[in-house]
Enzyme design. Structure first.
Site, PDB file in Angstrom:
ATOM      1  CG  LEU A   1      13.569  -6.859  -4.297  1.00  0.00           C
ATOM      2  CD1 LEU A   1      12.970  -8.074  -4.984  1.00  0.00           C
ATOM      3  CD2 LEU A   1      12.784  -5.606  -4.673  1.00  0.00           C
ATOM      4  CG  ASP A   2      10.544  -4.067   1.328  1.00  0.00           C
ATOM      5  OD1 ASP A   2       9.762  -5.006   1.206  1.00  0.00           O
ATOM      6  OD2 ASP A   2      10.280  -2.909   0.934  1.00  0.00           O
ATOM      7  CE1 TYR A   3      11.161 -11.738   6.559  1.00  0.00           C
ATOM      8  CE2 TYR A   3       8.948 -10.897   6.980  1.00  0.00           C
ATOM      9  CZ  TYR A   3       9.893 -11.898   7.114  1.00  0.00           C
ATOM     10  OH  TYR A   3       9.582 -13.056   7.787  1.00  0.00           O
TER      11      TYR A   3
ATOM     12  NE  ARG B   1       7.666  -2.112   0.728  1.00  0.00           N
ATOM     13  CZ  ARG B   1       6.561  -2.843   0.533  1.00  0.00           C
ATOM     14  NH1 ARG B   1       5.386  -2.330   0.829  1.00  0.00           N
ATOM     15  NH2 ARG B   1       6.651  -4.062   0.046  1.00  0.00           N
TER      16      ARG B   1
END
Length: 265
Positions: free
Chosen positions: A115-117, A215
């Site tokens: 999972l991104d930041y 995204r």
């Protein structure tokens, strides 16, 4: 004296797989042990990577006997990742990573995907390379809740239903990413919770986990994701797990995982 078995049979397992499934070694580590001549089958050293073994063969690494354990269960935990942490061991820029929050006994665990930041929610981690790889490359459903800054238009719904191929998928991607094009499979399911000019909320189910996939998908339609939370992976759910906390799988979740690992998927 028993012979080393190399021919095909229904009950044979490739040597590196046998070692990784019945010890703490990964397949890559098992390959190295075989290459170094440290593995014996029926007291004979083996360096052939293609060798297969049966349950009757005696496999040792040095003096250590490697026994088949058909009921062996790997350890898997769920972590509810908050925003502002990276799913990695260390960050060159010194940003916080999930292992800063997890108990030290999990420091050798492998994250299943990322999972991104700026995203939050469910991250699975395991002490088995094979389990991690099979889960990462599976078609198990991942369910997310999103908040975007605008309408979910009919064009967006059309792409969710039928998939999308983009030659330029940079919108929504990380500025340093080398990925420019991307193909998006049809969403497994989606539910529009609210739809408004200012922002909309949507629940989506995917069967893959590509680099910043959601995204990039919504970015193509000029929609920025303001909030992204994964709350389910392959039927394993966060339930009431607090943000920044972890838990072991339940007995039923382990049972389902064992069935999946023994399947041909």
């Amino acid at each position: 004296m028993k012979k080393i078995i190399t021919e095909e049979s229904d009950n044979l397992t490739r040597l590196n797989k046998f070692i990784s499934h019945n010890s703490n070694y990964s397949r890559r580590e098992a390959d190295k042990l075989i290459e170094e001549g440290r593995v014996t089958i029926n007291n004979k050293p083996v360096t052939d990577m293609s060798v297969k073994v049966s349950e009757k063969d005696i496999v040792r690494i040095g003096k250590k006997l490697i026994k088949e354990d058909k009921n062996k269960m790997y350890t898997v935990i769920i972590y509810n990742k908050p925003k502002g942490e990276l799913v990695t061991k260390k960050d060159p820029e010194g940003r916080r990573v999930i292992f800063d929050s997890l108990d030290k006994k999990f420091k050798h665990f492998i994250p299943v995907g990322r999972l991104d930041y700026a995203s939050e929610g469910l991250v699975l981690l395991t002490d088995s390379v094979d389990v991690a790889n099979k889960l990462m490359h599976s078609n198990l459903e991942r369910i997310y809740k999103l908040k975007v800054n605008g309408f979910i238009t009919p064009n967006v719904e059309e792409a969710m239903l039928h998939g999308l191929t983009l030659e330029d998928a940079r919108a929504g991607g990380h500025e340093k990413s080398k990925i420019t094009s991307m193909t998006f499979e049809p969403f497994i399911a989606y539910q529009i919770i609210s739809n408004d000019r200012k922002y909309s909320k949507i629940k989506v189910g995917l069967s893959e986990g590509k680099n910043r996939e959601l995204r990039r998908f919504f970015g193509h339609f000029g929609l920025d994701i303001l909030d992204l939370k994964r709350f389910e992976f392959g039927g394993i759910s966060l339930n009431n797990l607090p943000t920044g906390k972890s838990r072991y799988l339940t007995k039923d979740e382990y049972k389902d995982l064992r069935l999946f690992l023994n399947s041909d998927e």
